[in-house]
Write an enzyme that holds these catalytic residues in place. Structure first.
Site, PDB file in Angstrom:
ATOM      1  N   ASP A   1       0.823  -1.210   0.000  1.00  0.00           N
ATOM      2  CA  ASP A   1       0.000   0.000   0.000  1.00  0.00           C
ATOM      3  C   ASP A   1       0.853   1.254   0.000  1.00  0.00           C
ATOM      4  OD1 ASP A   1      -2.158  -1.655   0.103  1.00  0.00           O
ATOM      5  OD2 ASP A   1      -2.926  -0.965   2.032  1.00  0.00           O
TER       6      ASP A   1
ATOM      7  N   ASP B   1       8.303   3.535   8.532  1.00  0.00           N
ATOM      8  CA  ASP B   1       7.764   3.359   9.888  1.00  0.00           C
ATOM      9  C   ASP B   1       7.205   1.962  10.150  1.00  0.00           C
ATOM     10  OD1 ASP B   1       5.329   3.588   8.552  1.00  0.00           O
ATOM     11  OD2 ASP B   1       4.540   5.197   9.809  1.00  0.00           O
TER      12      ASP B   1
ATOM     13  N   CYS C   1       0.948   4.930  11.919  1.00  0.00           N
ATOM     14  CA  CYS C   1       0.358   5.453  10.686  1.00  0.00           C
ATOM     15  C   CYS C   1      -0.883   6.295  10.925  1.00  0.00           C
ATOM     16  CB  CYS C   1      -0.019   4.309   9.753  1.00  0.00           C
ATOM     17  SG  CYS C   1       1.307   3.173   9.351  1.00  0.00           S
TER      18      CYS C   1
END
Length: 370
Positions: free
Chosen positions: A215, A221, A361
């Site tokens: 994605d 991260d 996120c």
């Protein structure tokens, strides 16, 4: 409140995540074509995350007009709920990157970078076809807070960068050099912009992110983060047959053979990934696939990583995926790595990873100014 020029020209830099926050920003999930069963499970976990963070620092949750009442009813009174339109709730990537500077008197000032955004890859490769609301989120947050804004035309998501607050930035070539972001920019030009806007002096490029993180095209991260200057956590697996193993070894080689902006050799702490975990038939069936968002197919490997945690003021908010062995191991490593912090486990974080990310996120820290 737009500022001309670059943050560097005005003495701004991006602080490390472990520096003091004035608050945390989050969005509220509702997309039925990304979150299963009309997002009821995701909303429950987002509420858990927001509540956990609010025990350490103020939290603002932004919800669409249609969802404001629902969000308000699920969140405790100490959390501010603001009405804001958005395409989805990934505020690490659509929110501003906050930067600070120090005036001649020694007082700090706050500003935010409003990067360009194209839904992680544009019409052909992105996660959804319409991102016209998300591209305004950063500016709206900065206007709510009356914070100076540095607009930038370069496409960049906050989850693709991680800094130590002392001049070093971690990122991945897989994401930032992907032609679906800034095809007309060279690696050197991208690096130069990171230095001018984040106030860093050195970029450490890992070749790839976490296996299965399609994605975002390998956001840093999910793969690696600073825990203090000179020390990083790296997503790891001991299973040589796992396709993640090659990526972890590759990253370890880079990290072991470089120094940070201040010349320190990096200490690498390995944080084992869960699973592997895969999307079930039931989970995929709960997503209404209408062609507007990236398909969620049963059997898809989930981009699950314990590196995707949030550092609050005195708290580590960490995902738990229902894999008891590695959930417990992650908590052990994080407690050892952050001895002065309370490690808070978020059970059911699988619901967030089903949508394409995790706790880091969906959060965006706003630094406290001194």
């Amino acid at each position: 409140m737009e500022i001309k020029g670059t943050p560097e020209q005005h003495g701004y830099w991006m602080p490390a995540e472990w520096e003091s926050h004035s608050q945390c920003w989050m969005g509220w999930p509702e997309r039925f074509d990304n979150w299963r069963d009309n997002a009821v499970h995701a909303q429950r976990v987002f509420s858990k995350v927001a509540t956990a963070i609010s025990n350490f620092e103020p939290v603002t949750v932004c919800a669409s007009p249609a969802q404001w009442t629902n969000a308000r009813s699920q969140l405790p009174p100490n959390i501010r709920v603001v009405e804001m339109s958005m395409n989805d709730s990934w505020f690490r990537d659509t929110g501003p990157t906050f930067v600070v500077n120090k005036s001649a008197s020694g007082a700090q000032n706050l500003a935010g970078i409003d990067w360009n955004f194209n839904s992680w890859g544009g019409i052909d490769d992105g996660c959804y076809k319409d991102w016209t609301l998300d591209v305004r989120v950063a500016r709206k947050i900065l206007e709510i807070e009356k914070v100076f804004r540095f607009p930038h035309s370069m496409i960049l998501e906050g989850g693709s960068i991680h800094v130590d607050g002392e001049g070093t930035c971690l990122t991945t070539e897989e994401c930032l050099l992907n032609k679906n972001r800034n095809p007309d920019m060279t690696k050197e030009q991208i690096e130069d912009n990171l230095k001018k806007y984040l106030g860093v002096r050195k970029i450490i490029w890992l070749p790839r992110g976490l296996f299965g993180d399609d994605d975002t095209n390998g956001h840093i991260d999910n793969m690696c983060c600073f825990v203090k200057p000179g020390v990083v956590l790296l997503s790891w697996t001991n299973d040589k047959s796992d396709l993640q193993y090659e990526r972890s070894i590759e990253a370890l080689s880079v990290l072991s053979n470089t120094t940070d902006a201040n010349g320190r050799k990096l200490e690498v702490i390995k944080l084992h990934i869960p699973g592997p975990l895969y999307m079930t038939d039931e989970e995929a069936a709960g997503v209404i696939q209408d062609g507007e968002a990236k398909p969620r197919e049963p059997g898809t490997r989930l981009a699950a990583s314990y590196v995707n945690f949030y550092i609050a003021n005195g708290g580590i908010i960490t995902p738990q995926f229902g894999d008891e062995k590695w959930d417990n191991e992650a908590v052990r490593v994080l407690k050892e790595t952050f001895p002065d912090y309370e490690v808070v486990k978020i059970e059911g974080a699988r619901e967030i990873v089903l949508g394409g990310g995790n706790i880091h996120c969906i959060t965006q820290q706003q630094p406290a100014i001194k």
